[in-house]
Design an enzyme around this catalytic site. Structure first.
Site, PDB file in Angstrom:
ATOM      1  N   ASN A  67      35.278  38.198 -47.847  1.00  0.00           N
ATOM      2  CA  ASN A  67      35.080  38.605 -46.556  1.00  0.00           C
ATOM      3  C   ASN A  67      35.310  40.302 -46.555  1.00  0.00           C
ATOM      4  O   ASN A  67      36.683  40.455 -46.710  1.00  0.00           O
ATOM      5  CB  ASN A  67      36.052  38.052 -45.560  1.00  0.00           C
ATOM      6  CG  ASN A  67      35.807  38.421 -44.195  1.00  0.00           C
ATOM      7  OD1 ASN A  67      34.966  39.428 -43.956  1.00  0.00           O
ATOM      8  ND2 ASN A  67      36.469  37.727 -43.309  1.00  0.00           N
ATOM      9  N   ARG A  70      30.882  36.805 -46.252  1.00  0.00           N
ATOM     10  CA  ARG A  70      30.647  36.759 -44.736  1.00  0.00           C
ATOM     11  C   ARG A  70      29.608  38.100 -44.420  1.00  0.00           C
ATOM     12  O   ARG A  70      30.378  39.086 -44.802  1.00  0.00           O
ATOM     13  CB  ARG A  70      31.981  36.632 -44.388  1.00  0.00           C
ATOM     14  CG  ARG A  70      31.900  36.888 -42.835  1.00  0.00           C
ATOM     15  CD  ARG A  70      33.331  36.814 -42.232  1.00  0.00           C
ATOM     16  NE  ARG A  70      33.242  37.212 -40.743  1.00  0.00           N
ATOM     17  CZ  ARG A  70      33.875  37.733 -39.856  1.00  0.00           C
ATOM     18  NH1 ARG A  70      34.835  38.509 -40.371  1.00  0.00           N
ATOM     19  NH2 ARG A  70      33.791  37.746 -38.554  1.00  0.00           N
ATOM     20  N   HIS A  83      31.350  35.356 -34.417  1.00  0.00           N
ATOM     21  CA  HIS A  83      32.344  34.252 -34.796  1.00  0.00           C
ATOM     22  C   HIS A  83      31.514  32.936 -35.135  1.00  0.00           C
ATOM     23  O   HIS A  83      32.024  31.864 -34.892  1.00  0.00           O
ATOM     24  CB  HIS A  83      33.183  34.025 -33.595  1.00  0.00           C
ATOM     25  CG  HIS A  83      34.383  35.326 -33.311  1.00  0.00           C
ATOM     26  ND1 HIS A  83      34.934  35.831 -32.262  1.00  0.00           N
ATOM     27  CD2 HIS A  83      35.076  35.967 -34.358  1.00  0.00           C
ATOM     28  CE1 HIS A  83      35.628  36.596 -32.355  1.00  0.00           C
ATOM     29  NE2 HIS A  83      35.764  37.088 -33.852  1.00  0.00           N
ATOM     30  N   ARG A 104      39.747  45.469 -27.456  1.00  0.00           N
ATOM     31  CA  ARG A 104      38.487  45.592 -26.996  1.00  0.00           C
ATOM     32  C   ARG A 104      38.459  45.176 -25.456  1.00  0.00           C
ATOM     33  O   ARG A 104      38.950  43.888 -25.298  1.00  0.00           O
ATOM     34  CB  ARG A 104      37.384  44.809 -27.633  1.00  0.00           C
ATOM     35  CG  ARG A 104      36.980  45.489 -29.179  1.00  0.00           C
ATOM     36  CD  ARG A 104      36.055  44.525 -30.007  1.00  0.00           C
ATOM     37  NE  ARG A 104      36.620  43.952 -31.204  1.00  0.00           N
ATOM     38  CZ  ARG A 104      36.277  43.102 -31.799  1.00  0.00           C
ATOM     39  NH1 ARG A 104      35.188  42.625 -31.574  1.00  0.00           N
ATOM     40  NH2 ARG A 104      37.033  42.521 -32.960  1.00  0.00           N
ATOM     41  N   GLU A 117      37.269  29.526 -41.445  1.00  0.00           N
ATOM     42  CA  GLU A 117      36.136  30.226 -41.643  1.00  0.00           C
ATOM     43  C   GLU A 117      35.569  30.310 -43.239  1.00  0.00           C
ATOM     44  O   GLU A 117      34.465  30.234 -43.738  1.00  0.00           O
ATOM     45  CB  GLU A 117      35.845  31.592 -41.350  1.00  0.00           C
ATOM     46  CG  GLU A 117      35.998  31.586 -39.690  1.00  0.00           C
ATOM     47  CD  GLU A 117      36.252  33.027 -39.035  1.00  0.00           C
ATOM     48  OE1 GLU A 117      35.416  33.693 -38.554  1.00  0.00           O
ATOM     49  OE2 GLU A 117      37.521  33.453 -38.933  1.00  0.00           O
TER      50      GLU A 117
END
Ligand code: AMP
Length: 394
Positions: free
Chosen positions: A9, A84, A173, A232, A378
């Site tokens: 990743n 990823r 996600h 965010r 993940e």
């Protein structure tokens, strides 16, 4: 380790990796290289027994960091690499073997994920040079959401923007929502159908999953849409941009920075993007932290309530991510803000969850929806999807 898959990743200045065996539940090697490109670049490795070691890699770039990672993988070489990739646009509905055509598509989608896709490509490039003979697979964060129907993925803007420029909702996600909803199905004996999943970490998103398919999700064209996150803003009035430009003379870059880096928990609290610090300060009476916590939880509940329109039936709610897995307070507040869902929290179960374990935290009444805490994984989802691509090719 049996036929391990190396999961990579790559961020702009970091690489997270995991070497995952084909045997289920076998221990894995994991690590993180960070601050790449700076004198403080370092690699932290964790072996299969869980012991950590730190290695200084001053000035290392992605290539140097991957070489260092490779030297810590032990004597079982990976059989494939799973990457990823944040944005796969509309082309990728599942994981794909990386070839020149796939790399071109990831490049072409970079305009939609300018911070992520170029970093992911740097990782692919370095890995291909180090392992020229290994199959490399791209696993896209957006692919799980390619099952959204048009009424969920289209924005109400002129059709030509979608047709000519790909302006639509994509969602992110996906690996996490796919993993935890599948785990929830498994834990309920495979009889469950409709889940609302809340991935609450530094980035946060919600998702409605019906029979293993994503039907709607909170993030959109970019990972800025939806619920409040660490830095965010999540949803704001789209008119805010024009207002800030006209009234305050802000540039697009100023607005982008404001909404991506200076907003969310950090912006509301004026204190931190870290939920642990927000909770601590809120309990000590810090007004900004209290407000940040209230807005964060209310917006998650509001998002889940709106996503529930996508589900024919609600089996339950799943919390995951650093906050979702570790904050009883956030879980309590979110559930309390959804009274019409008839969720029943078992307060003792909610406050005594064990880190890393899947736990059901509702009161166990069969007539009401379940509430689960399910640690996301993940890396294991990426390894699984990589293996599926290898099996399909065999
Ligand atoms: P992630 O991006 O999934 O690693 O999640 C990071 C977020 O999880 C940060 O906001 C952390 O403050 C939050 N977090 C981690 N542990 C806890 C905890 N025990 N209580 C509340 N928030 C936590």
């Amino acid at each position: 380790m049996k036929d391990p898959i190396l999961v990579i990743n790559c961020g702009s200045s970091s690489i997270k990796y995991a070497l995952i065996s084909r045997e289920p539940d076998a221990p894995r090697l994991v690590g993180l290289a960070e601050r790449l490109g700076s004198p403080e670049a370092r690699l932290e490795t964790t072996d299969t027994q869980g012991s950590k070691r730190e290695h200084a890699l001053p000035g290392a770039d992605h290539m140097a960091a991957l070489e260092a990672i490779l030297s810590h993988l032990g004597d079982t070489p990976p059989v494939a690499v799973g990457h990823r990739i944040v944005h796969g646009g509309e082309r990728f509905t599942r994981a794909a073997i990386i070839d020149e055509d796939v790399i071109r598509s990831i490049h072409e989608t970079a305009a939609l994920a300018p911070l992520h896709n170029p970093a992911n490509l740097a990782g692919i490039d370095a890995t291909q040079r180090i392992f020229p003979h290994l199959t490399q697979v791209a696993v896209f964060d957006t692919a799980f959401h390619q099952t959204l129907p048009p009424h969920a993925y289209r924005y109400a803007v002129p059709d030509s923007l979608y047709r000519e420029h790909g302006i639509r909702r994509y969602g992110f996600h996906g690996t996490s929502h796919a993993y935890v909803s599948r785990q929830a199905d498994r834990l309920e004996g495979g009889t469950a159908n409709g889940w609302l999943t809340a991935h609450l970490g530094n980035g946060c998103s919600t998702c409605a999953v019906w029979e293993g398919k994503s039907l709607d999700t909170s993030m959109g064209l970019t990972p800025l849409e939806g619920v409040v996150m660490g830095t965010r803003s999540g949803d704001v009035d789209p008119g805010l941009h024009a207002h800030l430009g006209r009234e305050l003379g802000w540039s697009l870059d100023d607005i982008d920075r404001l909404l991506n880096k200076q907003s969310g928990l950090l912006g509301l609290s004026g204190l931190s993007n870290d939920m642990r610090q927000i909770e601590r300060a809120a309990s000590e009476g810090h007004a900004g932290a209290q407000l940040a916590l209230e807005v964060f939880c209310y917006r998650i509940a509001k998002s889940l309530a709106s996503l529930s329109c996508a589900l024919p039936e609600l089996t339950g709610l799943v919390f995951t991510g650093g906050i979702g897995e570790n904050s009883p307070l956030v879980r309590h507040k979110v559930v309390a803000a959804l009274p019409h869902f008839r969720l029943t929290l078992d307060d003792a179960a909610n406050t005594s969850t064990v880190r890393g374990a899947c736990q059901r935290i509702d009161s166990g009444n069969h007539a009401t929806p379940r509430v689960w805490v399910i640690p996301t994984d993940e890396e294991s989802q990426i390894a699984r999807e990589t293996q599926q691509v290898l099996d399909a090719r065999a």
